[in-house]
Design a protein around this motif. Structure first.
Motif, PDB file in Angstrom:
ATOM      1  N   ASP A 120       1.741  11.801 -14.468  1.00  0.00           N
ATOM      2  CA  ASP A 120       1.013  10.715 -13.808  1.00  0.00           C
ATOM      3  C   ASP A 120       1.399  10.584 -12.340  1.00  0.00           C
ATOM      4  OD1 ASP A 120      -0.042  10.277 -16.270  1.00  0.00           O
ATOM      5  OD2 ASP A 120       0.941   8.344 -16.626  1.00  0.00           O
ATOM      6  N   GLN A 121       2.668  10.846 -12.018  1.00  0.00           N
ATOM      7  CA  GLN A 121       3.139  10.664 -10.646  1.00  0.00           C
ATOM      8  C   GLN A 121       2.555  11.711  -9.708  1.00  0.00           C
ATOM      9  OE1 GLN A 121       5.100   7.972  -9.626  1.00  0.00           O
ATOM     10  NE2 GLN A 121       4.385   8.739  -7.635  1.00  0.00           N
ATOM     11  N   GLU A 122       2.355  12.922 -10.199  1.00  0.00           N
ATOM     12  CA  GLU A 122       1.788  13.963  -9.348  1.00  0.00           C
ATOM     13  C   GLU A 122       0.379  13.577  -8.905  1.00  0.00           C
ATOM     14  OE1 GLU A 122       1.968  17.747  -7.329  1.00  0.00           O
ATOM     15  OE2 GLU A 122       3.433  16.316  -8.117  1.00  0.00           O
ATOM     16  N   GLN A 123      -0.369  12.981  -9.803  1.00  0.00           N
ATOM     17  CA  GLN A 123      -1.700  12.481  -9.430  1.00  0.00           C
ATOM     18  C   GLN A 123      -1.578  11.404  -8.350  1.00  0.00           C
ATOM     19  OE1 GLN A 123      -3.777   9.471 -11.818  1.00  0.00           O
ATOM     20  NE2 GLN A 123      -5.495  10.902 -12.016  1.00  0.00           N
ATOM     21  N   ALA A 124      -0.692  10.452  -8.554  1.00  0.00           N
ATOM     22  CA  ALA A 124      -0.500   9.366  -7.584  1.00  0.00           C
ATOM     23  C   ALA A 124      -0.068   9.901  -6.229  1.00  0.00           C
ATOM     24  CB  ALA A 124       0.526   8.366  -8.121  1.00  0.00           C
ATOM     25  N   ASN A 125       0.781  10.917  -6.212  1.00  0.00           N
ATOM     26  CA  ASN A 125       1.231  11.496  -4.943  1.00  0.00           C
ATOM     27  C   ASN A 125       0.061  12.097  -4.164  1.00  0.00           C
ATOM     28  OD1 ASN A 125       3.814  10.755  -5.596  1.00  0.00           O
ATOM     29  ND2 ASN A 125       4.564  12.817  -6.027  1.00  0.00           N
ATOM     30  N   GLY A 126      -0.888  12.677  -4.888  1.00  0.00           N
ATOM     31  CA  GLY A 126      -2.068  13.213  -4.220  1.00  0.00           C
ATOM     32  C   GLY A 126      -2.864  12.129  -3.521  1.00  0.00           C
ATOM     33  N   PHE A 127      -3.119  11.014  -4.217  1.00  0.00           N
ATOM     34  CA  PHE A 127      -3.846   9.896  -3.605  1.00  0.00           C
ATOM     35  C   PHE A 127      -3.075   9.319  -2.416  1.00  0.00           C
ATOM     36  CE2 PHE A 127      -5.989   9.518  -7.850  1.00  0.00           C
ATOM     37  CZ  PHE A 127      -7.286   9.698  -7.388  1.00  0.00           C
ATOM     38  N   GLN A 128      -1.757   9.212  -2.550  1.00  0.00           N
ATOM     39  CA  GLN A 128      -0.946   8.663  -1.462  1.00  0.00           C
ATOM     40  C   GLN A 128      -0.998   9.556  -0.226  1.00  0.00           C
ATOM     41  OE1 GLN A 128       0.519   5.756  -1.210  1.00  0.00           O
ATOM     42  NE2 GLN A 128       1.445   6.152   0.788  1.00  0.00           N
ATOM     43  N   ALA A 129      -0.969  10.868  -0.431  1.00  0.00           N
ATOM     44  CA  ALA A 129      -1.018  11.796   0.699  1.00  0.00           C
ATOM     45  C   ALA A 129      -2.336  11.658   1.461  1.00  0.00           C
ATOM     46  CB  ALA A 129      -0.838  13.231   0.207  1.00  0.00           C
ATOM     47  N   TYR A 130      -3.452  11.600   0.750  1.00  0.00           N
ATOM     48  CA  TYR A 130      -4.751  11.418   1.404  1.00  0.00           C
ATOM     49  C   TYR A 130      -4.814  10.075   2.118  1.00  0.00           C
ATOM     50  CZ  TYR A 130      -7.426  15.539   0.006  1.00  0.00           C
ATOM     51  OH  TYR A 130      -7.917  16.828  -0.105  1.00  0.00           O
ATOM     52  N   LYS A 131      -4.236   9.053   1.510  1.00  0.00           N
ATOM     53  CA  LYS A 131      -4.187   7.735   2.140  1.00  0.00           C
ATOM     54  C   LYS A 131      -3.457   7.805   3.476  1.00  0.00           C
ATOM     55  CE  LYS A 131      -2.598   2.989   1.154  1.00  0.00           C
ATOM     56  NZ  LYS A 131      -1.737   2.723   2.308  1.00  0.00           N
ATOM     57  N   GLU A 132      -2.306   8.438   3.487  1.00  0.00           N
ATOM     58  CA  GLU A 132      -1.503   8.478   4.711  1.00  0.00           C
ATOM     59  C   GLU A 132      -2.180   9.282   5.813  1.00  0.00           C
ATOM     60  OE1 GLU A 132       2.569   9.543   4.024  1.00  0.00           O
ATOM     61  OE2 GLU A 132       2.834   8.024   2.445  1.00  0.00           O
ATOM     62  N   VAL A 133      -2.911  10.317   5.441  1.00  0.00           N
ATOM     63  CA  VAL A 133      -3.536  11.170   6.450  1.00  0.00           C
ATOM     64  C   VAL A 133      -4.849  10.582   6.971  1.00  0.00           C
ATOM     65  CG1 VAL A 133      -4.587  13.433   6.886  1.00  0.00           C
ATOM     66  CG2 VAL A 133      -2.457  13.265   5.571  1.00  0.00           C
ATOM     67  N   PHE A 134      -5.676   9.988   6.079  1.00  0.00           N
ATOM     68  CA  PHE A 134      -7.054   9.671   6.453  1.00  0.00           C
ATOM     69  C   PHE A 134      -7.385   8.186   6.565  1.00  0.00           C
ATOM     70  CE2 PHE A 134      -7.286  13.874   4.401  1.00  0.00           C
ATOM     71  CZ  PHE A 134      -7.909  14.586   5.420  1.00  0.00           C
ATOM     72  N   GLU A 135      -6.525   7.304   6.082  1.00  0.00           N
ATOM     73  CA  GLU A 135      -6.884   5.890   6.010  1.00  0.00           C
ATOM     74  C   GLU A 135      -7.280   5.303   7.361  1.00  0.00           C
ATOM     75  OE1 GLU A 135      -5.085   1.857   3.964  1.00  0.00           O
ATOM     76  OE2 GLU A 135      -3.691   3.258   4.888  1.00  0.00           O
ATOM     77  N   LYS A 136      -6.609   5.702   8.436  1.00  0.00           N
ATOM     78  CA  LYS A 136      -6.841   5.086   9.737  1.00  0.00           C
ATOM     79  C   LYS A 136      -7.738   5.903  10.664  1.00  0.00           C
ATOM     80  CE  LYS A 136      -2.481   2.544   9.516  1.00  0.00           C
ATOM     81  NZ  LYS A 136      -1.162   2.273  10.155  1.00  0.00           N
ATOM     82  N   GLU A 137      -8.382   6.917  10.118  1.00  0.00           N
ATOM     83  CA  GLU A 137      -9.277   7.741  10.942  1.00  0.00           C
ATOM     84  C   GLU A 137     -10.658   7.086  11.030  1.00  0.00           C
ATOM     85  OE1 GLU A 137      -8.463  10.294  12.691  1.00  0.00           O
ATOM     86  OE2 GLU A 137      -6.416  10.459  11.938  1.00  0.00           O
ATOM     87  N   THR A 138     -11.129   6.863  12.245  1.00  0.00           N
ATOM     88  CA  THR A 138     -12.418   6.192  12.425  1.00  0.00           C
ATOM     89  C   THR A 138     -13.582   7.053  11.943  1.00  0.00           C
ATOM     90  OG1 THR A 138     -12.529   7.027  14.695  1.00  0.00           O
ATOM     91  CG2 THR A 138     -11.616   4.833  14.382  1.00  0.00           C
ATOM     92  N   TRP A 139     -13.426   8.374  11.950  1.00  0.00           N
ATOM     93  CA  TRP A 139     -14.506   9.259  11.526  1.00  0.00           C
ATOM     94  C   TRP A 139     -14.575   9.405  10.010  1.00  0.00           C
ATOM     95  CZ3 TRP A 139     -12.533  13.273   8.737  1.00  0.00           C
ATOM     96  CH2 TRP A 139     -11.203  13.640   8.996  1.00  0.00           C
ATOM     97  N   ASN A 140     -13.573   8.887   9.301  1.00  0.00           N
ATOM     98  CA  ASN A 140     -13.574   8.941   7.841  1.00  0.00           C
ATOM     99  C   ASN A 140     -14.122   7.625   7.296  1.00  0.00           C
ATOM    100  OD1 ASN A 140     -11.524   8.391   5.144  1.00  0.00           O
ATOM    101  ND2 ASN A 140     -12.830  10.199   5.190  1.00  0.00           N
ATOM    102  N   LEU A 141     -15.230   7.704   6.557  1.00  0.00           N
ATOM    103  CA  LEU A 141     -15.933   6.509   6.080  1.00  0.00           C
ATOM    104  C   LEU A 141     -15.304   5.900   4.834  1.00  0.00           C
ATOM    105  CD1 LEU A 141     -18.420   4.687   6.556  1.00  0.00           C
ATOM    106  CD2 LEU A 141     -19.752   6.303   5.172  1.00  0.00           C
ATOM    107  N   GLY A 142     -14.508   6.684   4.122  1.00  0.00           N
ATOM    108  CA  GLY A 142     -13.895   6.157   2.914  1.00  0.00           C
ATOM    109  C   GLY A 142     -13.797   7.210   1.826  1.00  0.00           C
ATOM    110  N   PHE A 143     -13.727   6.747   0.575  1.00  0.00           N
ATOM    111  CA  PHE A 143     -13.480   7.683  -0.517  1.00  0.00           C
ATOM    112  C   PHE A 143     -14.061   7.151  -1.819  1.00  0.00           C
ATOM    113  CE2 PHE A 143     -10.262   4.518  -0.833  1.00  0.00           C
ATOM    114  CZ  PHE A 143      -9.933   4.429  -2.177  1.00  0.00           C
ATOM    115  N   SER A 144     -14.235   8.053  -2.765  1.00  0.00           N
ATOM    116  CA  SER A 144     -14.680   7.693  -4.102  1.00  0.00           C
ATOM    117  C   SER A 144     -13.777   8.379  -5.123  1.00  0.00           C
ATOM    118  CB  SER A 144     -16.141   8.112  -4.324  1.00  0.00           C
ATOM    119  OG  SER A 144     -16.649   7.582  -5.530  1.00  0.00           O
TER     120      SER A 144
END
Length: 368
Positions: A315-339
């Motif tokens: 379960d943690q490996e899955q969570a680490n994947g989401f966290q990594a994408y969060k840290e890289v893309f959350e504050k990018e203005t060109w990224n509209l979000g995620f599903s």
């Protein structure tokens, strides 16, 4: 007698008029309520308005979807309508009427809650046994005619228009014929003529490698996606983000973040961040992760597209994947979000359903 009958008719007319006024007022109040709820569900950050969504398993239950929305703090749901296709070479298809009816029932509930809807015609090939990434119609002209007239036209008429969906997805992950540019731009023009709302197109993940001299010629390669004219026609670009990141069974968040900038798997050294940013800049369109998922297994970041990359549950490996994408893309203005892929049904076969650790990460996205 005639005078009394006239009075009765006038009285009945006034009663009917009063009832109609009450009904219309009730509808207007409901519409205002829905609009107010929508305002509450918008996610506006210092980096712009964001979509915080999830994809649904085709066999979703409406009750579980509503629970998952609250649990994850979503403002949007990607609602599929099952499109039945008999084989990987078929040029005809049908809209699954049961799936369509269920989608309408769900969308009514979502609208009342102020949740946005991205409507997606979901290819369901040979009873769901095969993947749309391998679909290669024998008659491409017939396939596109049917996709417009048999699939998109009724979805626009019966769902997208009357229920005012946030966006309509024109197609998803058709790797084998995504390079049929003229056909796809014709699809976009057809939809624009018949539907005034937002549209998007979902392209599948890709890889590039420093050592791959043929990458510009490969079907589904980055260069083909970067120059696909359908992306000029849409309001935002959707990407199914199953990028292969590492060759390790388990990874720290820091390792996964680093891999998004320079993938160590097969020494490709792919800069996923830079390629997505360039895709956005090429067409001046925001990029949206139309599918972002990791199986709850070891090797989740090796083959995110594989629901069972390992027999070892993690379960943690899955969570680490989401966290990594969060840290890289959350504050990018060109990224509209995620599903998030995928919610709406929980059983032992749903390897992508968010773990408890993943729920914490997903809920926190855009809330800080």
């Amino acid at each position: 007698m005639g005078y009394l009958n006239r009075k009765k008719r006038i009285f009945l007319s006034l009663v009917i008029l009063l009832i109609m006024v009450i009904l219309v007022k009730g509808v207007l109040i409901d519409v205002v309520y829905v609009d107010q709820q929508y305002e509450k569900k918008r996610i506006v950050t210092p980096y712009g308005e964001k979509i915080k969504s999830a994809n649904l398993s085709v066999d979703y239950s409406i009750e579980q979807v509503m629970v998952d929305i609250e649990q994850l703090g979503l403002n949007t749901v990607n609602v599929p309508v099952q499109i039945d296709i008999s084989s990987l070479t078929a040029s005809t298809m049908t809209v699954n009427l049961e799936s369509k009816a269920k989608a309408i029932q769900l969308i009514k509930k979502l609208r009342y809650k102020g949740i946005n809807v991205i409507l997606e015609p979901y290819p369901y090939i040979q009873n769901g046994e095969l993947y749309e990434t391998q679909l290669k119609p024998s008659d491409i002209n017939e396939w596109f005619w049917n996709w417009k007239q048999v699939v998109l036209s009724p979805l626009i008429k019966d769902i997208a228009k009357p229920y005012k969906v946030y966006a309509l997805c024109l197609g998803s992950n058709f790797d084998q014929f995504e390079n049929q540019y003229d056909y796809w731009t014709d699809v976009a023009d057809f939809v624009r003529t018949n539907y005034q709302g937002r549209i998007t197109y979902k392209t599948n993940w890709w890889y590039t490698a420093e050592w791959d001299q043929q990458k510009n010629e490969r079907i589904g390669s980055y260069s083909l996606k970067l120059n696909n004219p359908i992306l000029q026609k849409v309001d935002f670009i959707s990407v199914a983000a199953y990028f292969e990141l590492t060759d390790k069974e388990t990874n720290t968040v820091e390792e996964l973040v680093s891999s998004i900038y320079k993938t160590p798997i097969f020494d490709r050294h792919q800069n996923i961040y830079e390629e997505l940013k360039n895709l956005s800049a090429q067409w001046n369109k925001p990029v949206y992760f139309g599918e972002l998922g990791f199986p709850k297994r070891n090797k989740a970041a090796v083959h995110p597209w594989n629901p069972i990359p390992s027999t070892i549950v993690n379960d943690q490996e899955q969570a680490n994947g989401f966290q990594a994408y969060k840290e890289v893309f959350e504050k990018e203005t060109w990224n509209l979000g995620f599903s998030v892929f995928a919610i709406g049904k929980i059983d032992e076969f749903k390897n992508y359903y968010p773990s408890e650790q993943s729920v914490v990460i997903i809920k926190s996205w855009y809330e800080e």
